[in-house]
Scaffold this motif. Structure first.
Motif, mmCIF file in Angstrom:
data_model
loop_
_atom_site.group_PDB
_atom_site.id
_atom_site.type_symbol
_atom_site.label_atom_id
_atom_site.label_comp_id
_atom_site.label_asym_id
_atom_site.label_seq_id
_atom_site.Cartn_x
_atom_site.Cartn_y
_atom_site.Cartn_z
ATOM 1 N N THR A 714 0.690 -1.582 0.146
ATOM 2 C CA THR A 714 -0.112 0.051 0.126
ATOM 3 C C THR A 714 1.155 1.039 -0.341
ATOM 4 O O THR A 714 1.684 1.496 0.748
ATOM 5 C CB THR A 714 -0.646 0.135 1.416
ATOM 6 O OG1 THR A 714 -1.875 -1.620 1.064
ATOM 7 C CG2 THR A 714 -1.578 1.180 1.092
ATOM 8 N N LEU A 715 0.884 1.958 -1.210
ATOM 9 C CA LEU A 715 2.149 3.377 -0.999
ATOM 10 C C LEU A 715 3.489 2.830 -0.552
ATOM 11 O O LEU A 715 3.997 3.744 0.062
ATOM 12 C CB LEU A 715 1.275 4.194 -0.899
ATOM 13 C CG LEU A 715 -0.535 4.766 -1.532
ATOM 14 C CD1 LEU A 715 -0.497 6.576 -0.043
ATOM 15 C CD2 LEU A 715 -0.282 4.957 -2.466
ATOM 16 N N GLN A 716 3.450 1.978 -1.159
ATOM 17 C CA GLN A 716 5.388 1.468 -0.434
ATOM 18 C C GLN A 716 6.400 2.148 -0.829
ATOM 19 O O GLN A 716 7.327 2.163 -0.228
ATOM 20 C CB GLN A 716 5.404 -0.543 -1.340
ATOM 21 C CG GLN A 716 5.620 -0.204 -2.708
ATOM 22 C CD GLN A 716 4.366 -0.204 -3.556
ATOM 23 O OE1 GLN A 716 3.489 -0.272 -3.469
ATOM 24 N NE2 GLN A 716 4.245 -0.705 -4.701
ATOM 25 N N ARG A 717 5.844 3.524 -2.055
ATOM 26 C CA ARG A 717 6.820 4.486 -1.746
ATOM 27 C C ARG A 717 7.013 5.228 -0.941
ATOM 28 O O ARG A 717 7.851 5.805 -0.423
ATOM 29 C CB ARG A 717 7.028 4.663 -3.368
ATOM 30 C CG ARG A 717 6.876 4.306 -4.658
ATOM 31 C CD ARG A 717 8.468 3.703 -4.591
ATOM 32 N NE ARG A 717 8.193 3.061 -5.430
ATOM 33 C CZ ARG A 717 9.007 2.277 -6.310
ATOM 34 N NH1 ARG A 717 10.536 2.379 -5.388
ATOM 35 N NH2 ARG A 717 9.440 1.530 -6.925
ATOM 36 N N THR A 718 6.103 5.034 0.022
ATOM 37 C CA THR A 718 5.845 5.972 1.571
ATOM 38 C C THR A 718 6.214 5.512 2.271
ATOM 39 O O THR A 718 6.314 5.810 3.456
ATOM 40 C CB THR A 718 4.607 6.617 1.301
ATOM 41 O OG1 THR A 718 3.489 5.435 1.950
ATOM 42 C CG2 THR A 718 4.271 7.622 0.478
ATOM 43 N N ASN A 719 6.682 4.064 2.405
ATOM 44 C CA ASN A 719 7.183 3.892 3.799
ATOM 45 C C ASN A 719 8.344 4.001 3.863
ATOM 46 O O ASN A 719 9.144 4.672 4.178
ATOM 47 C CB ASN A 719 7.549 1.931 3.028
ATOM 48 C CG ASN A 719 6.445 0.904 3.194
ATOM 49 O OD1 ASN A 719 5.288 1.385 3.118
ATOM 50 N ND2 ASN A 719 6.374 -0.027 2.674
ATOM 51 N N ALA A 720 8.556 4.055 5.455
ATOM 52 C CA ALA A 720 9.661 4.918 6.354
ATOM 53 C C ALA A 720 9.515 3.365 6.986
ATOM 54 O O ALA A 720 10.333 2.419 7.395
ATOM 55 C CB ALA A 720 9.512 5.684 7.480
ATOM 56 N N TYR A 721 11.404 3.718 6.762
ATOM 57 C CA TYR A 721 12.599 2.402 7.759
ATOM 58 C C TYR A 721 13.441 2.882 9.123
ATOM 59 O O TYR A 721 13.391 4.742 9.184
ATOM 60 C CB TYR A 721 13.538 1.959 6.587
ATOM 61 C CG TYR A 721 12.752 1.789 5.663
ATOM 62 C CD1 TYR A 721 12.048 -0.054 5.971
ATOM 63 C CD2 TYR A 721 12.616 2.229 4.512
ATOM 64 C CE1 TYR A 721 11.952 -0.730 4.628
ATOM 65 C CE2 TYR A 721 11.631 1.818 3.295
ATOM 66 C CZ TYR A 721 10.917 0.059 3.512
ATOM 67 O OH TYR A 721 10.597 -0.700 2.662
ATOM 68 N N ALA A 722 13.976 2.093 9.921
ATOM 69 C CA ALA A 722 14.864 2.329 10.973
ATOM 70 C C ALA A 722 15.409 1.376 11.339
ATOM 71 O O ALA A 722 15.307 0.336 11.206
ATOM 72 C CB ALA A 722 13.610 2.938 12.452
ATOM 73 N N TYR A 723 17.250 1.696 11.342
ATOM 74 C CA TYR A 723 17.334 0.867 11.154
ATOM 75 C C TYR A 723 19.302 1.265 12.550
ATOM 76 O O TYR A 723 18.696 2.061 12.786
ATOM 77 C CB TYR A 723 18.428 0.164 10.212
ATOM 78 C CG TYR A 723 19.247 1.237 9.781
ATOM 79 C CD1 TYR A 723 20.455 1.662 9.844
ATOM 80 C CD2 TYR A 723 19.349 2.126 8.743
ATOM 81 C CE1 TYR A 723 21.310 2.511 9.147
ATOM 82 C CE2 TYR A 723 19.482 3.286 7.571
ATOM 83 C CZ TYR A 723 21.238 2.901 7.980
ATOM 84 O OH TYR A 723 21.786 3.618 8.071
ATOM 85 N N LYS A 724 19.307 0.048 13.259
ATOM 86 C CA LYS A 724 20.374 0.335 13.923
ATOM 87 C C LYS A 724 21.384 -1.202 13.901
ATOM 88 O O LYS A 724 20.936 -1.809 14.161
ATOM 89 C CB LYS A 724 20.164 1.091 15.565
ATOM 90 C CG LYS A 724 19.192 -0.785 15.883
ATOM 91 C CD LYS A 724 19.270 0.064 17.598
ATOM 92 C CE LYS A 724 18.422 -1.323 18.789
ATOM 93 N NZ LYS A 724 18.180 -0.722 20.345
ATOM 94 N N LEU A 725 22.944 -1.113 14.442
ATOM 95 C CA LEU A 725 23.567 -1.936 14.234
ATOM 96 C C LEU A 725 24.156 -2.438 15.457
ATOM 97 O O LEU A 725 24.591 -1.307 16.384
ATOM 98 C CB LEU A 725 25.006 -1.630 13.030
ATOM 99 C CG LEU A 725 25.541 -2.903 12.827
ATOM 100 C CD1 LEU A 725 25.239 -4.150 12.326
ATOM 101 C CD2 LEU A 725 27.232 -2.704 12.253
#
Length: 984
Positions: A714-725
């Motif tokens: 669903t409107l995948q271009r507006t997905n937001a991401y967060a990551y950490k190592l």
């Protein structure tokens, strides 16, 4: 799944998205669709199998050089069993997908081996309630033994492949455990346990409508829906063994749209999706009626609408079509009612450029630019058109309407482009026309952009280039324009675009030269411009006050401004998504306190003072990304109308879809030094990245990149991401739509990379996906090497300690011996010193006596010294006189030598001349004696001169080259005669 109506009760206009070759799909004929348990979408086509993560496609095709590739590019079906295994059917056998290796194992048919497939042409795959996997082929039904990977054949004739009833197109199971097979020769009931086989074929009564069965679906009641070729849709009651037929009827809009039914899917609430050759229907089981779904994308009638597969998953309806790729409708998105001009439909909007609205009774007045005035009957969802007719004065003055206003008496005011102003009495249906002029029944200009009503029911008319008129009791009573004689209090500009009455009954006028606040007491205006109030632009096109008395001002080029009443100043409003919306066409507020703004980049809603923000685009069935100035209306029941260049939308803020699905994040790629890492035994990736849990890297593999994707479609271009190592970073990195993370030069150790995502509505998946990264240290950084080095160092220190301890003990023994020897020697020396001291005492006394004697001698020596000094002074004086005499001698010698040298040179010169004259022997001998004697004398003189120079320190050496050998030989010659005489 709910859809919006736009045409009539049996036709539903919706906005379908599409996946085509342009987006990366390998081929347009999509025969089957699967969403696996991980969340990937799979599409089978005539040119390979496509795996889709919402951004990119992975296409699996046949590779003759790879036995683990697919056996064919013609993929007919794809199926996932309850164990998560993916089975792929093609025209060259059945393939099992290996997720770890990202490869396939294929099972083919051997006519002579009855443990293999009965045919390589795979049509359908099904898993029954006993977890048996059934494979329907062009020639027979097959049961797979999951352990041995062998097959058992049913409905198969070795020498006949063309038996229609052996063409297994579809398989399902009823509540009693019976298999039902849709074949090319009718419907078959098959019981594996009892061996029962029963055929149902087309007949005269109570039978199939057509023997060619394309698809089967068991409904919630346990009965079967049967999609046939050319026979429409059949419902088979398993208990009563009766058929009900649903076919296309040309005179019934609620009937099936086409009798060629290719796909069926349940929708819940007693509704069934039906895919046909002419499009999509939704069948209402309770009402036994079909609703036809029309794509809102320009209604391209030349487009192929044949639907061969339907998948309903997580709020998204996926459609596999013939030659049109994949279409999908997303119910997770709010889909607004969209009204626009539909070619050939007289009951649709007259023109797509919608400029203004007014609410009346059970409908809306809609102004258009070029299509006159429209009235929408909400109940019938039909439009009535009011077009300008020059021969009829009791109609609209023009077709280019810019503004509508319904006053407190429910009369409708209409502002035109080029046709002035009209008043429509809604009770009598009579029009009053205001032409251009200066009379009380005339307005100043013919182009009316803005209309408003003040608390005294005066009508305010804003025009282009002609300022502002006030109408009281149908007469123009005041006219306001910009005046060069009163620039501070006249209207700031004559191009008026907005008129607004706030909650305190103040009248605001937006112009191309700033914002004006009317002062009723002084009958003039207060100006707000960029230089005195902070407005980001002087071109004001929209004004609105919300329920919390926030004053919002929309500009052309400067975005949205918020008014601070205490400071009497404006400030630019920054939206949470940090996007610059430079043009604000319209502003309103819903009952929940959300402000809605029509911009040049779509429609946005936000709640002031919070982070609640949402953007709507054409994916929400929005009429377009741009709107018309002031084309907005909030209705009595709280719905919102927004007009633009492609019609208008009606929005119900209380029934907006929210995507609450927390979709899983998967890893899609792993790179070293920006190069994709292949899967292999000698690679860091032993499995596909989607299946990998741990990656080991050498110390030198210092630059790696991990790519990831949230399987939210669903409107995948507006997905937001967060990551950490973990073990490297403490906090999450919120990176927006970025789908990869790169790390460089990490220290050896164990790390855990975690990533999470938020969907289009901001709902975060709080269960991050993780992968462990182990960086193997070089040997000198390993634990065993460090322990070994510690042991070596400890051993070295201990050895050194033992050595030093031994050395110290040995040194102590030596020192003890030395101490004894030196002690004895010291005692001996002490005795000797004692004796010497006594001797010294005696000597001291003797020396004392000698000292007295020496003192007397010293006095005598002093006298002698004085005498010697006197003698020395006399000698020095004598030396000076001798030096003076010597110097005089030297001067004399030099002078005499010089005086003698001059005549001597004359003698030698004359002698040389004499020797050159003719002489006898005796004369020549005398002459030579003279010459030789003269030269000798001259040499003596020269030596005397050189001696004088040496004494005076003025001697300079004159450098000449000479032959040492000749010099020595000449010296020998000088002494040879004397030597010879002495030896004689």
């Amino acid at each position: 799944m709910m859809f919006n109506n736009a045409v009539n009760a049996q036709y539903k206009v919706v906005r379908f998205g599409s996946l085509t070759l342009n987006s990366g799909l390998s081929q347009s004929d999509v025969k089957c669709i699967l969403k696996d348990r991980i969340g990937f979408m799979w599409f089978s086509t005539d040119d390979g199998l496509n795996k889709y993560d919402g951004y990119n496609y992975t296409v699996y095709r046949h590779n003759p050089k790879d036995k683990h590739s697919l056996p064919s590019n013609n993929i007919t079906t794809v199926f996932e069993d309850r164990g998560g295994n993916i089975w792929v059917g093609s025209n060259y056998g059945l393939s099992l997908y290996n997720r770890d290796k990202d490869s396939f194992t294929t099972f083919s048919s051997d006519k002579n081996d009855y443990t293999t497939l009965s045919s390589d042409d795979i049509n359908s795959i099904y898993q029954d309630s006993r977890n048996n996997i059934w494979v329907g082929t062009y020639s027979g039904l097959n049961l797979l033994d999951a352990k041995t990977k062998t097959f058992k054949r049913f409905l198969y004739s070795k020498k006949q492949d063309d038996i229609d009833s052996h063409h297994i197109n579809s398989i399902t199971e009823d509540n009693g455990g019976n298999l039902w097979l849709g074949t090319g020769g009718g419907l078959i009931q098959f019981n594996y346990s009892t061996g029962l086989i029963k055929n149902y074929v087309h007949g005269k009564t109570n039978s199939l409508s057509n023997n060619l069965v394309n698809t089967l679906l068991k409904n919630a009641d346990g009965n079967l829906y049967i999609g046939t070729a050319a026979g429409g849709l059949d419902l088979f009651n398993v208990k009563t063994q009766s058929f009900t037929h649903f076919a296309h009827q040309s005179n019934n809009v609620g009937s099936l749209i086409n009798n060629n039914v290719f796909a069926l899917a349940a929708d819940g609430e007693k509704k069934i999706w039906v895919g046909t050759e002419d499009g999509l229907d939704l069948f209402d089981e309770a009402k036994a009626t079909f609703a036809h779904y029309i794509n809102d994308d320009k209604f391209n009638t030349s487009q192929n609408n044949s639907i061969g597969y339907i998948l309903n998953s997580d709020g998204i309806l996926w459609l596999g079509t013939y030659e049109s790729g994949v279409r999908f409708y997303d119910s997770n998105l709010s889909s607004f009612d969209h009204f626009y001009k539909y070619p050939g439909d007289e009951n649709s909007l007259s023109n797509n450029i919608v400029t203004s609205f007014a609410e009346t009774g059970n409908g809306f007045w809609v102004g258009t630019d070029g299509g006159g005035l429209n009235y929408l009957n909400q109940a019938a969802r039909q439009f009535t058109h009011y077009i300008s007719q020059p021969s009829n004065k009791n109609t609209v003055s023009g077709n280019h309407i810019l503004k509508l206003l319904q006053d407190e008496q429910k009369n409708l005011w209409i502002g035109y482009y080029g046709a002035g102003l009209d008043l429509l009495d809604t009770r009598t249906k009579r029009f009053t026309h205001y032409n251009t002029g200066t009379k009380p029944n005339e307005i100043s200009g013919s182009i009316v952009f803005a209309l408003g009503e003040d608390k005294k029911t005066n009508i305010w008319v804003g025009m282009d280039s002609e300022g502002l008129n006030i109408i009281n009791r149908l007469k123009v009573t005041k006219r306001y324009k910009y005046s060069a004689n009163d620039t501070l209090h006249s209207l700031s500009n004559n191009d008026v675009r907005a008129i607004y009455r706030d909650k305190e009954d103040n009248m605001w006028v937006g112009t191309f030269g700033g914002l004006n606040l009317y002062n009723a007491a002084t009958d003039n205006f207060t100006h707000f411009k960029n230089y005195n109030s902070g407005l980001t632009s002087n071109i004001i096109i929209s004004v609105f006050e919300d329920s919390k008395k926030n004053m919002w001002v929309g500009t052309l080029g400067g975005g949205l401004n918020l008014y601070d009443r205490d400071k009497k100043a404006f400030s630019a409003y920054a939206f949470p998504d940090s996007t610059a919306y430079s043009i604000i066409y319209s502003i309103t507020e819903d009952k929940r306190g959300f402000v809605w703004v029509g911009t040049d980049r779509g429609l946005i809603s936000f709640k002031p003072g919070t982070h609640q923000f949402k953007k709507y685009t054409t994916s929400n069935n929005l009429q377009g990304y741009e709107f018309f100035i002031g084309a907005v209306l909030k209705t009595q029941n709280g719905r919102l109308l927004f007009g633009g260049h492609n019609g208008f939308n009606i929005i119900d803020p209380n029934h907006l879809a929210v995507n609450k699905y927390n979709h899983k994040v998967v890893f899609t790629d792993f790179q070293l030094f920006n190069k994709k890492v292949p899967i292999g035994e000698h690679s860091v990736l032993k499995k596909a990245i989607t299946q990998t849990q741990v990656i080991k890297l050498d110390y030198g593999q210092s630059v790696f990149t991990i790519e990831y994707s949230a399987l939210n479609f669903t409107l995948q271009r507006t997905n937001a991401y967060a990551y950490k190592l973990e073990n490297f970073e403490k906090d999450w990195n919120y990176v927006g739509a970025q789908r990869k993370a790169t790390y460089t030069n990490l220290n050896p150790g164990e790390y855990t990379f975690r990533v999470k995502a938020a969907n289009n509505d901001g709902y975060w998946n709080n269960t991050p996906t993780s992968i462990q990264i182990i960086i193997v240290p070089p040997f000198w950084m390993t634990w065993w090497f460090r322990i070994l080095m510690i042991l070596i160092i400890v051993a070295a220190i201990y050895s050194y300690y033992r050595y030093r301890l031994y050395a110290i003990k040995a040194q102590q023994k030596i020192l003890q011996k030395l101490v004894k020897e030196q002690t004895a020697e010291v005692v001996k020396q002490s005795d000797e010193l004692q004796n010497q001291a006594e001797e010294l005492q005696a000597l001291n006394e003797e020396l004392q006596a000698q000292s007295e004697e020496l003192q007397s001698q010293s006095d005598y020596l002093q006298e002698l010294n004085e005498e010697l000094l006197e003698q020395k002074e006399q000698e020095l004086q004598a030396r000076r006189e001798a030096d003076k005499a010597n110097k005089a001698k030297s001067v004399f010698l030099a002078t005499m030598s010089h005086e003698i040298r001059t005549p001597m040179n004359g003698v030698l010169g004359m002698t040389s001349l004499l020797c050159e004259t003719p002489l006898n022997t005796e004369q020549r001998e005398y002459a030579d004696i003279i010459r030789i004697s003269g030269e000798s004398l001259l040499n003596v003189i020269n030596d005397i001169l050189d001696f004088s120079k040496i004494e005076s320190g003025q001697m300079e050496l004159d450098h000449h080259e000479f032959d040492l050998r000749h010099c020595i030989e000449d010296a020998f010659d000088l002494f040879s005669e004397t030597a010879a005489k002495k030896t004689a």
